[in-house]
Write an enzyme that holds these catalytic residues in place. Structure first.
Site, short mmCIF file in Angstrom:
data_model
loop_
_atom_site.label_atom_id
_atom_site.label_comp_id
_atom_site.label_asym_id
_atom_site.label_seq_id
_atom_site.Cartn_x
_atom_site.Cartn_y
_atom_site.Cartn_z
N LYS A 107 -17.94 9.15 -47.28
CA LYS A 107 -16.85 9.66 -48.10
C LYS A 107 -17.26 10.99 -48.74
O LYS A 107 -18.36 11.12 -49.27
CB LYS A 107 -16.49 8.65 -49.19
N LYS A 209 -4.83 1.65 -38.90
CA LYS A 209 -5.12 0.48 -39.72
C LYS A 209 -3.97 -0.51 -39.57
O LYS A 209 -2.80 -0.14 -39.64
CB LYS A 209 -5.31 0.90 -41.18
#
Length: 334
Positions: A107, A209
């Site tokens: 991240k 997703k």
């Protein structure tokens, strides 16, 4: 089979999963689980999501609990480690939770941090893992992303930049400026038209997703229309949601990249025994939550009622659709 609202609420379990480190700005992940006749489903739309967006996640949970899974093409799925926006000194501890994993997603562009923090974190990961990709969650402008691409590749390559900018137009502009592959996530799962990013030639990789796209059937339908490689990722799911992601990944005709389905390692506790990667892979198969864990991780009554009210609101937005496994769709999907 379409459950009635009463049946759905009767089968609902609301849990709060404590996290090892802050991730996506939270330290506890709340989800509602559905104990259905076909298995377990998960409704875990993030708390800030409005009902229309959250309703897709409810469709996914109903599908998993009441529908039949697709036929799989593989029985294990390669996964990547997920490294939150931690300090470089914390990286070895995070990666130790992902034994055998050879790819890591890091991240970056975290609010309150700077590019130097990102470079230090990425380089710390690079010392321990063969392949590194980064995820900015749309946090950069085109110019900032171009500068970050140079800084983050000064000491080694990146597999891809995931959602470096917020809009499809920005992704397309950045893709023309840098040599690093661009992956799209939010530009697909949060878009009214999930295929716009592909038509605009704005990405080299599609990160899909299951829950935000409305379940495995919808996921596979979208994947079939995308002519770029697909990476299956979780939405900070419990082991129930991770299982749906693994089933979806197993059903894809091709799977060229490690998948972001190892995020269960970010939880202190989950509703079933944690899935441990073996040589960088997770097995595909059903999961049954442990009743003792469901009870121990259950939310206080006020939070359970909040989720019940949310289910009621989202359920009221769904419409019958004979073509879907769940038998339901959101209004905007008609």
């Amino acid at each position: 089979m379409i459950p009635t609202l009463t049946e759905l609420l009767d089968r609902l379990h609301v849990v709060a999963l404590p996290m090892r480190v802050r991730f996506r700005g939270i330290t506890t992940r709340e989800v509602a689980l559905i104990d259905g006749p076909a298995g377990w489903g998960e409704f875990g739309a993030f708390l800030e999501y409005q009902p229309l967006e959250a309703s897709a996640w409810l469709v996914a949970g109903i599908e998993a609990a009441y529908g039949e899974p697709p036929e799989g093409r593989r029985d294990r799925i390669p996964i990547n480690a997920t490294v939150p926006a931690v300090s470089a000194t914390q990286v070895p501890e995070v990666l130790a939770r992902f034994p055998g994993v050879r790819t890591a997603k890091v991240k970056v562009a975290e609010p309150g941090q700077n590019l130097a923090d990102d470079v230090d974190r990425v380089n710390a990961v690079r010392e321990l893992v063969e392949t590194v990709r980064v995820d900015a969650n749309g946090g950069w402008s085109v110019e900032a992303a171009a500068q970050a691409a140079v800084a983050l590749t000064a000491d080694g390559p990146l597999e891809y930049l995931e959602q470096p900018c917020a809009t499809v137009a920005e992704l397309a502009a950045l893709r023309r400026r840098v040599d690093i592959p661009i992956a799209a996530d939010e530009s697909i799962r949060k878009a009214d038209d999930p295929l716009a990013v592909v038509r605009s030639h704005a990405a080299d990789v599609a990160v899909l997703k299951v829950a935000p796209l409305g379940g495995i059937a919808s996921f596979l339908a979208i994947a079939a229309q995308i002519d770029i490689p697909v990476v299956v990722s979780s939405a900070l799911d419990s082991v129930v949601g991770i299982t749906a992601g693994l089933i979806a990944a197993a059903a894809l005709p091709e799977l060229d990249y490690a998948c972001g389905l190892g995020t269960g390692r970010l939880f202190v506790a989950d509703v079933a025994e944690p899935m441990l990667p073996v040589d960088g892979f997770l097995p595909v198969g059903p999961v049954t939550p442990d009743p003792a864990r469901l009870q121990a991780l259950g939310t206080p009554p006020a939070r359970r009622q909040w989720w019940i009210d949310r289910v009621k609101t989202c359920y009221s937005l769904l419409v019958p659709c004979a073509g879907d496994q769940s038998g339901l769709r959101r209004p905007r999907d008609r």
